[in-house]
Design a protein around this motif. Structure first.
Motif, PDB file in Angstrom:
ATOM      1  N   GLN A   5       0.831  -1.206   0.000  1.00 49.05           N
ATOM      2  CA  GLN A   5       0.000   0.000   0.000  1.00 49.05           C
ATOM      3  C   GLN A   5       0.864   1.255   0.000  1.00 49.05           C
ATOM      4  O   GLN A   5       0.553   2.232  -0.686  1.00 49.05           O
ATOM      5  N   ILE A   6       1.943   1.246   0.779  1.00 50.56           N
ATOM      6  CA  ILE A   6       2.844   2.401   0.819  1.00 50.56           C
ATOM      7  C   ILE A   6       3.460   2.637  -0.556  1.00 50.56           C
ATOM      8  O   ILE A   6       3.518   3.771  -1.042  1.00 50.56           O
ATOM      9  N   LEU A   8       2.302   1.616  -3.550  1.00 49.39           N
ATOM     10  CA  LEU A   8       1.270   2.048  -4.504  1.00 49.39           C
ATOM     11  C   LEU A   8       0.883   3.509  -4.274  1.00 49.39           C
ATOM     12  O   LEU A   8       0.709   4.268  -5.242  1.00 49.39           O
ATOM     13  N   TYR A   9       0.761   3.922  -3.029  1.00 47.54           N
ATOM     14  CA  TYR A   9       0.442   5.317  -2.727  1.00 47.54           C
ATOM     15  C   TYR A   9       1.550   6.236  -3.232  1.00 47.54           C
ATOM     16  O   TYR A   9       1.281   7.285  -3.825  1.00 47.54           O
ATOM     17  N   SER A  10       2.801   5.859  -3.000  1.00 53.46           N
ATOM     18  CA  SER A  10       3.929   6.675  -3.453  1.00 53.46           C
ATOM     19  C   SER A  10       3.965   6.787  -4.967  1.00 53.46           C
ATOM     20  O   SER A  10       4.238   7.854  -5.516  1.00 53.46           O
ATOM     21  N   ALA A  12       1.347   6.508  -6.940  1.00 51.56           N
ATOM     22  CA  ALA A  12       0.209   7.351  -7.327  1.00 51.56           C
ATOM     23  C   ALA A  12       0.549   8.827  -7.132  1.00 51.56           C
ATOM     24  O   ALA A  12       0.199   9.663  -7.974  1.00 51.56           O
ATOM     25  N   MET A  13       1.221   9.147  -6.038  1.00 52.01           N
ATOM     26  CA  MET A  13       1.626  10.546  -5.805  1.00 52.01           C
ATOM     27  C   MET A  13       2.607  11.011  -6.883  1.00 52.01           C
ATOM     28  O   MET A  13       2.561  12.148  -7.322  1.00 52.01           O
ATOM     29  N   ARG A  14       3.468  10.124  -7.317  1.00 46.17           N
ATOM     30  CA  ARG A  14       4.406  10.483  -8.384  1.00 46.17           C
ATOM     31  C   ARG A  14       3.654  10.724  -9.682  1.00 46.17           C
ATOM     32  O   ARG A  14       3.932  11.668 -10.411  1.00 46.17           O
TER      33      ARG A  14
END
Length: 126
Positions: A5-6, A8-10, A12-14
């Motif tokens: 999850q960490i 994938l979130y990172s 997505a933020m990129r």
């Protein structure tokens, strides 16, 4: 699953905000996840009917104290907030001075070991 999850979130933020994905930040977020798992291990010892309410109350209070809900000044985060899990990771990500990484790692290992031992003892009694 939490580490996935960490990541994938990172990513997505990129993709959405063109923010760089820093390996050091991902490692610190993994340490934060490990620390929160340690606290969760101890919370499983509570009675099932109280577990959710107590854990949400603790999460709310530590998030407020760590500066996740209300932006705290750098002075407050450095003096108080960094000693709470959410404040520690927030301080690191904002570039404030924080406790060395081995402190949360040791605490997480201690909490996981203690929680596991207490759960094993409880199961063997039953």
């Amino acid at each position: 699953l939490g580490l996935l999850q960490i990541i994938l979130y990172s990513l997505a933020m990129r993709g959405l905000m063109q923010m760089p994905v820093n390996a050091a930040d991902l490692a610190m977020l993994a340490v934060f996840l490990f620390l929160m798992l340690g606290f969760g291990q101890l919370l499983t010892l509570l009675h099932p009917s109280l577990r959710l309410y107590i854990s949400l109350l603790i999460l709310l209070l530590t998030s407020i104290g760590g500066g996740c809900f209300f932006q705290l000044s750098g002075k407050l985060i450095a003096s108080i907030g960094q000693y709470l899990p959410q404040g520690w990771i927030l301080s690191y990500l904002k570039g404030y001075p924080v406790l060395p990484v081995y402190v949360p790692l040791c605490l997480a290992g201690l909490l996981l070991t203690l929680g596991y031992g207490l759960q094993k003892r409880r199961v063997s009694r039953d």
